[in-house]
Write a protein that holds these residues in place. Structure first.
Motif, short mmCIF file in Angstrom:
data_model
loop_
_atom_site.label_atom_id
_atom_site.label_comp_id
_atom_site.label_asym_id
_atom_site.label_seq_id
_atom_site.Cartn_x
_atom_site.Cartn_y
_atom_site.Cartn_z
N ASP A 47 13.12 -0.31 42.48
CA ASP A 47 12.63 0.89 43.15
C ASP A 47 13.38 1.10 44.47
N THR A 48 13.87 2.33 44.70
CA THR A 48 14.56 2.69 45.94
C THR A 48 14.21 4.11 46.31
N PRO A 49 14.32 4.55 47.55
CA PRO A 49 14.58 3.70 48.73
C PRO A 49 13.32 3.03 49.26
N LEU A 62 18.19 5.17 54.22
CA LEU A 62 18.87 6.07 53.28
C LEU A 62 20.00 6.88 53.88
N ALA A 63 20.07 6.95 55.22
CA ALA A 63 21.15 7.73 55.84
C ALA A 63 22.32 6.85 56.26
N ASN A 64 22.22 5.57 55.97
CA ASN A 64 23.29 4.65 56.39
C ASN A 64 24.29 4.44 55.27
N GLY A 124 16.08 1.96 35.95
CA GLY A 124 15.16 2.65 36.84
C GLY A 124 15.54 2.49 38.30
N THR A 125 15.53 3.61 39.03
CA THR A 125 15.88 3.57 40.45
C THR A 125 14.71 3.99 41.34
#
Lengths: 573, 573
Positions: free
Chosen positions: A269-271, A307-309, A333-334
């Protein structure tokens, strides 16, 4: 596929005169009332299958073993005793002849068939058992179809005085699933499950023709998966050094599953749901174990990928592709659920990066997701994501109301091949399908096995489970996969699954929480919806009793008095 | 008994600084923070106990075995690893000296002590474990008290690198129960439980100092109890010939329980819940399996003893006294719940008998009850009954609203020694106590283990359990046994229990449904109420993990992440 009218007719007939205790109910079945027993020398013969795959011959061996060892007595008051004379005088079945239709030069193994893309699998079969003692026949155009037919054959027989018999020969069955995806999800991160528990679950799944093990393998609480190149994750965040799945364990699970017609779709699972990564890579995680957790996550501990890096985005893509390489499946699955906006709002680094890149959370999430999905597609994997709309106050997931979901709130660009798991409410399916996505039904209001088990967050005396009440098998069985959809959208529904989140589950209550309840979605998505709960109950009892005979701790759905007297415990009986 | 202020103080201190993972919490305990480990030759020595009873020496052997085999790692993040040096350097405890205070010439066995009348038992003990390696001492004025102390001693130790250690020596414990009755009820009639499952449950009960197994052994659905002189009942109404408890089985269960400090109070519910008797004695049963059952009983099948019939009354008295003779206990349950008035109204024979005798249902029930209670008292048994008030529409038991309860609606005359189980609502306790009866708390709104498991009656798609929601351990733990009572009534509260009705339970989910939840009432009624849920949780985790080490499938109350980090998963952490 059968014409809808014929399916409806066969369901109607079976309700009037329950033909057998098969589960899931075959799409087309005719039976009668002749006794037939297995000959002492009964044999399953593969005919015309040259170089039969080992997983097919193994499956035949397992079927032979179940026929000998199930020893399930019929679920009637006298457990079959009054049929003793009839059974003794019955004709004997000497063999089941198993053969492939079509081109036998290119025989694929069950394992190969089971891990094809959903649209490429064939699980159909025909099974004929004459009443006169002549050989039974099982035919399919795939070894996977043969395996499904063997599973059906195993469910036909009862035990009495050393005889293995049925009272309902002959059988003519033409069967195929209504939907290609029939799954079960298990979370092995909130609490750990040894491989042996997973294997027992895979066996039980295969007996109900469930074809997908959705393995929610890691989460914020622990990271049991050993991933080549990322061993530090499990080294620092598994519960202990024994609570891990090594690459060899994964290979074992995947091949065990595939040989039983089950594709293993793993999920990282992300983020969100990534606090565990902070143990070895604090640089990638915003708000790790932040307090109070209710402001930073839907359950403790908090922690989300930055998530912005750019480095975090690369790390994530690399992690996902390395993990995906452990699995045969075409799918991986993400996640994408329960993204906590406050966590990012309070993370100075993320805020600085958003500003520097002139991005919003939405556009950053879009870029982050596209990057990891692109990486997965480059290694041949189709992404699977969780979707929903912003959690409403009426139905807060767990204890926080600040989370959000990817697809329906944020303008994340997804490939139309992406499989979308709809979990917050079955009512959300329409919105996802309207966007043209393929959906897997996973609604908590029908299919969450953990609901109703009490609240688990500490110091919450009067709390109960966030998705109360308990989701009964009857509720799941009443599910309509096509509700609110237009006919041209029906093809987007791939199937559905039961799910077990394991905040309060462990090997102690795995079987009893899952079985036989999870078999009800298996029937909805194999046989099609609309079955009558009252007609289904005796068959579901039968399945549960058979599971117990095979060492799976399925629960009793009713007092045994009721199980032996179909209909007598109905509300208006 | 400790002065109330001191008890309160010790609970307060333990909440601030959890002294140990003992469950139930001792009434008075002081500890510190010195490491101590068991010597490789650690021994438990009975000192000054001549002719020690075998059940005491057996108990000592079991304790020694648990000390060797529990191998429970401390529930902290590193499972104790960071204490390795301290443990290695710790002093070793060579022996626990066990002795009786008072007159040692008349030593009773644990089994004898455990089956005395409630007011005659002594379960108190003192346990001292010095930190300097000098011998620990356990003293009590009864073998039963010694057994309770051994149980406490077993819970003190953790495993690390082959050492069995504590970090909290010294220990000074002075302990005794707040209430004499701490029970667990199991229904073995809706579904059958083999003796081995009952024995495992008895073991688990003893580990939480539960002292009463309330065995609801038969009911309308099945009659598994073989009763001398009444063998036809189990022959015709057991689920099958193997699903029975023979007199030898009962003796086995009773002695196994008694050796573990547990009294077995069996129950044969009358006059309702007796449909099974109609299989061999139709003459005694009104409305057997009448349809629709919702009009004749609270759950299927219907059937009640013809309470106005003289032969039936004699039969019942004889049946109860013969059954009671199988059990050592001074107590025997006769039921009295859920009497369906419509069943009697529609039974022509009962109506004729009432008319002939010029009786109402009330006066007939009174006479019937007095007759069977008189018979039981003649053989030395004190009756135990279910009581409540007429089922309200707000809280209908199961699916019918026509049932009624004995004590609070009908003017049934009961001996003041009768133990009254209050089950419909904790709010009813006051009314029962006001009549001067001794009560056992058994309220479904706190202690029913089966609530929240979904509806089990057939053809009830949207139904859920009649006593929804699930009764969490937190709810049970918050129970106040003295609510609404005046100080002069407190002595009438004998204790309480969790209960498992088994419409949807069987050996498959016995452990996971009962443990560790049932241990919470054990603490409420041993340590006294008012404990803090947050402070209790780490100890309850510890108990559950220890149960798993001993082969009892207790569930996980939280993700292991939380279990290893006390407080971190609290709602406001």
């Amino acid at each position: 596929m059968l014409p809808q009218a014929l399916v409806a007719l066969s369901l109607f007939l079976s309700a009037v005169q329950p033909a057998s205790a098969l589960w899931p109910q075959p799409r087309q079945i005719t039976t009668d009332q002749t006794a037939l027993k297995l000959s002492p020398g009964f044999d399953i013969k593969l005919t015309g299958i040259h170089n039969a795959p080992k997983d097919l011959t193994d499956a035949v061996s397992r079927t032979s073993s179940f026929l000998r060892k199930d020893k399930l007595e019929a679920l009637v008051v006298d457990r079959g005793a009054s049929s003793a004379k009839v059974v003794k005088a019955a004709k004997s079945l000497k063999a089941l002849r198993v053969s492939l239709t079509g081109d036998s030069k290119t025989v694929k193994s069950i394992s190969e068939e089971a891990t094809l893309p959903l649209e490429s699998r064939s699980e159909s079969y025909t099974l004929t058992i004459p009443a006169d003692g002549s050989d039974a026949t099982l035919q399919a155009n795939s070894t996977l179809g043969l395996f499904r037919g063997l599973t059906t054959f195993e469910q036909i027989w009862y035990e009495l005085d050393g005889n293995t018999y049925t009272l309902q020969a002959p059988f003519d069955i033409v069967d195929s699933p209504a939907y290609p995806y029939r799954g079960l999800m298990l979370d092995t991160a909130r609490n750990f499950f040894p491989v042996e528990d997973i294997k027992r679950t895979l066996d039980a799944m295969s007996w109900a023709k469930i074809n997908t093990f959705h393995w929610h393998v890691v989460d914020s609480q622990s990271f049991p998966l050993q991933i080549p190149g990322f061993m530090e994750l499990s080294q620092t965040a598994a519960y202990n050094s024994r609570a891990v799945y090594s690459p060899a364990d994964v290979k074992d699970v995947v091949s065990y599953a595939a040989a039983r017609g089950i594709d293993v779709i793993a999920e990282i699972d992300t983020p969100g749901h990534t606090a565990a990564i902070a143990k070895s890579h604090p640089e990638h995680i915003a708000c790790p174990e932040a307090s109070p957790w209710t402001q930073f996550a839907n359950e403790p501990p908090a922690g989300q990928l930055r998530l912005a890096n750019e480095q975090t985005t690369k790390f994530t893509s690399s992690l996902l592709t390395s993990a995906a390489s452990l699995f045969k499946s075409h799918y991986f699955g993400t996640g994408g659920d329960e993204i906590n906006l406050n966590c990012y709002a309070k993370d100075e680094q993320t805020q600085a990066e958003l500003t520097a890149q002139n991005k919003t959370i939405d556009s950053a999430l879009d870029a982050f997701t596209q990057a990891s999905h692109k990486a997965l597609k480059a290694v041949g994997k189709t992404p699977v994501v969780w979707e929903g709309k912003q959690t409403s106050l009426k139905n807060p997931h767990k204890y926080s109301s600040t989370s959000t979901e990817m697809l329906l709130v944020h303008p994340v660009t997804l490939d139309p091949e992406t499989l979308v798991l709809v979990w917050i409410s079955a009512d959300n399916v329409k919105s996802v399908v309207d966007k043209g996505f393929k959906v897997i039904h996973a609604a908590n209001d029908y299919f969450y096995l953990d609901c109703g088990g009490g609240g688990w967050v500490g110091q919450n005396v009067l709390g109960n489970s966030w998705c109360d009440p308990f989701k009964t098998w009857q509720k799941a069985y009443s599910f309509d996969p096509l509700a609110n959809l237009t006919p041209d959208q029906h093809h987007l529904v791939q199937g559905g699954q039961h799910l077990l989140w394991t905040e309060q589950s462990s090997p102690s209550n795995l079987d009893s929480t899952v079985w036989p309840r999870a078999a009800t979605s298996a029937e909805v998505f194999w046989s099609g919806p609309g079955g009558d709960v009252g007609a289904a109950l005796p068959r579901l009892h039968d399945l549960a009793y058979r599971y117990k005979q095979r060492g799976v701790r399925a629960i009793s759905l009713q007092p045994e008095w009721c199980a032996l007297r179909p209909g007598k415990c109905d509300l208006n009986a």
